[in-house]
Design a protein around this motif. Structure first.
Motif, mmCIF file in Angstrom:
data_model
loop_
_atom_site.group_PDB
_atom_site.id
_atom_site.type_symbol
_atom_site.label_atom_id
_atom_site.label_comp_id
_atom_site.label_asym_id
_atom_site.label_seq_id
_atom_site.Cartn_x
_atom_site.Cartn_y
_atom_site.Cartn_z
ATOM 1 N N THR A 79 24.484 19.013 48.715
ATOM 2 C CA THR A 79 24.943 17.520 48.589
ATOM 3 C C THR A 79 23.926 16.543 48.457
ATOM 4 N N ILE A 80 24.146 15.529 47.593
ATOM 5 C CA ILE A 80 23.134 14.250 47.422
ATOM 6 C C ILE A 80 23.742 13.072 47.475
ATOM 7 N N ALA A 81 23.321 12.209 48.257
ATOM 8 C CA ALA A 81 24.078 10.993 48.346
ATOM 9 C C ALA A 81 25.531 10.945 48.647
ATOM 10 N N GLY A 82 25.726 11.994 49.344
ATOM 11 C CA GLY A 82 27.259 12.355 49.943
ATOM 12 C C GLY A 82 27.944 13.101 48.964
ATOM 13 N N ILE A 83 27.592 13.342 47.615
ATOM 14 C CA ILE A 83 28.441 14.171 46.810
ATOM 15 C C ILE A 83 28.038 15.360 46.481
ATOM 16 N N ALA B 243 23.048 5.596 50.508
ATOM 17 C CA ALA B 243 23.931 6.163 50.911
ATOM 18 C C ALA B 243 24.222 7.178 52.009
ATOM 19 N N SER B 244 25.328 7.686 52.406
ATOM 20 C CA SER B 244 25.302 8.581 53.790
ATOM 21 C C SER B 244 25.847 9.913 53.445
ATOM 22 N N TYR B 245 26.082 10.326 54.444
ATOM 23 C CA TYR B 245 26.547 11.826 54.523
ATOM 24 C C TYR B 245 27.429 12.281 55.509
ATOM 25 N N GLN B 260 33.543 9.891 51.300
ATOM 26 C CA GLN B 260 32.214 9.562 50.907
ATOM 27 C C GLN B 260 32.075 9.777 49.281
ATOM 28 N N HIS B 264 30.870 6.678 46.960
ATOM 29 C CA HIS B 264 29.909 6.894 45.954
ATOM 30 C C HIS B 264 30.243 6.316 44.396
ATOM 31 N N PRO B 284 19.450 8.354 48.837
ATOM 32 C CA PRO B 284 20.249 9.316 49.586
ATOM 33 C C PRO B 284 19.719 9.461 51.170
ATOM 34 N N GLU B 288 20.004 14.247 54.966
ATOM 35 C CA GLU B 288 20.932 15.056 54.087
ATOM 36 C C GLU B 288 20.873 16.523 53.861
#
Lengths: 177, 444
Positions: A79-83, B243-245, B260, B264, B284, B288
């Motif tokens: 995942t990166i930046a939550g995606i 961004a989070s995770y 999430q 985004h 990011p 993460e």
């Protein structure tokens, strides 16, 4: 380029590539490797190639059926930046697939229960209740001690996800039934 | 004789100054892991490493110990009273848990027992007087707090965030402090822990050592300079998406991943609508990759592909930044967050207006509009919010003014001296400690 003296030995190859755009010196490639893997709208593999998704506290694991040889294999989904964005290589035939956020979400929508906040709260509470009690019975409580340190109690945080995943499986079976 | 202090799982390189400050106060740090060793070596301080004190056979001894218990453990796990604990109103969860519990438990127990054997060896070889933990609730960290308490060695956890209000009870989660003491960022963090039932006497308000750098002059560069550092146009506006995770406590619920992604995509849509003049930074979360189990070798591929993917929508005006945190924040006119992140306070300290998207509906929030931050109520409102703020510098300044008013509640004093306060706390705990003598250890 084709007219340059240095290109003469490659003329047949250049011609082949002109006739057949998916041809490469390594042989023909399938569509999922020629589509720009970065375009958000394009699907590189069909979502049904993802057989299962395991969401854990240490990352996502996807079970993939290889589109090339059919072998099922487990692989970590980045995942990166939550995606979700990750590439996976079949251990049998080395075929590579890229799973982007759209493919991942399509599969997840099919394979993962979408719990409401109230359900998530209830499941977390229930998983915590189990996690805080299972090791307290003799002789387990003594077996899970080392030098008087209670190992079962210390492990609570890492056991909660296992129990929660179990509860999610029950929820998924119920909703499918 | 110098007092030794073990820094265990203190893995943030930003804590290097804490090691040096502790050494200046006459303590000898014992560093676990590679993160802080280079700076300690460079500063030429007296220190030891956890690894050099390890018994060569710690892992083997732990394996032997667990192997000797294996059959009894399996039998005990299958006793009816244990199995009954897994029966819920939804049904019996044991069949779903059993296939993974054994393997996971073996892994956890091995790590715990190895750590305890290792700790015992460290005690024997040093004058161990305090243990500082980067985190105290992983199974081996928590086991360490029990072991230390048994022999009167104080433990201190370095908090690395401010806990939001608790909705569900998550056994072993961060809102319970397992170490003897915790050094928290500010008043709100302390109140949150008190509200979760922790003894106020164990909660020390020190500020965050890793934020000291944010108060230095070097961190107060102007936006144009920061943009030049990032190779951006110094004259065009910049919006940063921090961004989070999905964290460890919420990762297994797909609803969190889903939200999430929605956050985004909401940001990317709004960024697209803002037009070509606005430069976009996406950062990011730095943890993460390691938390998601992504192999380190995949990182470059991941960033490159993500960058190109974003460029499909936003063209060359979008940049993915994985370093230069301070420059990224200072370069931004607005910082957008998709979740309750500790980095919100970092943006506030660096005087950048914060906009926060809604999270899963009903989830308690930590940073409210009373803190000056802008809480967007609906995803669709993000574009208009950003558009308005970009065109109205006075409004942005007003947000920063209100954020500054809230900061003392979130971060103690804000003088860039938190490292020194934490080092002094460690020194006090170590000097006051009366560890049980080695010979008394078994009976302690």
């Amino acid at each position: 380029v084709a007219g340059h003296p240095a290109s003469r030995r490659y003329l047949r190859l250049i011609e082949q590539c002109r006739r057949q755009p998916t041809y490469t010196p390594d042989g023909p490639v399938t569509l999922d490797r020629t589509v720009n893997p970065l375009a958000s709208a394009s699907a590189f593999i069909s979502a049904d190639v993802i057989q299962s998704i395991l969401l854990t506290a240490g990352g996502i694991v996807v079970q993939i059926a290889c589109a090339s040889c059919g072998k099922a294999f487990a692989s970590r989904q980045g995942t990166i930046a939550g995606i979700a964005l990750g590439r996976h290589r079949c251990p049998a035939c080395q075929h590579e697939v890229i799973i982007g956020p759209d493919e991942f979400d399509r599969a997840a929508n099919r394979l993962q229960p979408m719990a409401t906040l109230a359900e998530m709260v209830a499941m977390t509470n229930e998983a915590s209740r189990i996690t805080e009690h299972w090791y307290r019975h003799a002789p387990l409580d003594e077996l899970l001690r080392f030098d008087e340190v209670p190992l079962g109690e210390s492990a609570e945080r890492f056991i909660v996800p296992l129990v929660t995943l179990g509860l999610l499986q029950i929820a998924a079976r119920r909703s499918a039934a | 004789m110098k007092r030794d202090v073990l820094l265990y799982d203190v893995a943030n390189p930003d804590q290097a100054d804490l090691v040096l400050a502790a050494a200046r106060l006459g303590l000898r740090p014992i560093l676990a892991g590679p993160h802080l060793v280079p700076s300690a070596r460079q500063a030429n301080i007296d220190f030891l490493t956890w690894e050099e004190l390890a018994p060569v056979d710690a892992g083997q001894r732990a394996r032997r110990e667990l192997e000797s218990r294996r059959s009894s453990l399996v039998a005990a796990l299958n006793r009816p009273e244990v199995r009954r604990e897994f029966i819920t109103r939804m049904g019996d969860v044991w069949p779903a848990v059993a296939p993974t519990l054994g393997a996971e438990l073996s892994r956890i127990l091995l790590h715990q027992v190895t750590t305890l054997i290792h700790l015992d060896a460290v005690r024997r070889q040093t004058n161990l007087s305090a243990i500082v933990l980067g985190c105290d609730n992983a199974p081996w960290q928590r086991a360490m707090t029990f072991a230390a308490r048994k022999v009167n060695i104080p433990t201190l956890q370095l908090a690395h965030g401010i806990n939001p209000p608790v909705l569900a009870h998550h056994a072993g989660d961060m809102y319970t402090v397992y170490a003897d003491h915790v050094a928290v960022f500010g008043k709100r963090a302390r109140e949150s822990l008190i509200h979760s039932g922790n003894d106020p006497g164990r909660l020390h308000v020190t500020g965050a050592p890793q934020w000291d750098a944010l108060y230095r002059d070097a961190a107060r560069m102007d936006a144009r300079e920061a943009r030049r550092t990032l190779r951006l146009d110094p004259d065009r506006p910049v919006v940063l998406f921090a961004a989070s995770y999905t964290g460890t406590a919420s990762a297994y619920f797909y609803a969190h991943h889903h939200r999430q992604r929605a956050c985004h995509d909401t940001f990317i849509r709004a960024a697209d609508q803002l037009g070509s003049d606005v430069q976009i930074l996406v950062r990011p979360h730095p943890h993460e990759v390691s938390r998601s189990g992504t192999p380190a070798g995949e990182l470059a591929w991941l960033i490159e592909n993500y960058q190109r993917r974003l460029s499909d929508t936003l063209g060359s005006r979008v940049t993915v930044v994985t370093t230069n945190k301070i420059e990224s924040l200072r370069a931004a006119d607005i910082v957008v967050f998709g979740a309750e992140s500790t980095a919100i306070v970092e943006a506030m300290i660096l005087e950048r207006p914060v906009v926060v998207l809604p999270w899963v509906e009903g989830q308690p929030i930590l940073y409210t509009s009373a803190d000056g931050v802008v809480r967007v109520e609906r995803d669709d409102d993000l574009f208009s919010t950003l558009h308005q703020l970009i065109s109205q510098p006075m409004k942005r300044a007003e947000i920063v003014r209100r954020q500054n008013m809230a900061l003392p509640d979130l971060h103690h004093v804000g003088d860039g001296q938190a490292t020194q306060r934490v080092a002094e706390l460690i020194a006090r705990l170590a000097l006051e400690a009366r560890p049980a003598a080695q010979t008394d250890r078994r009976s302690a």
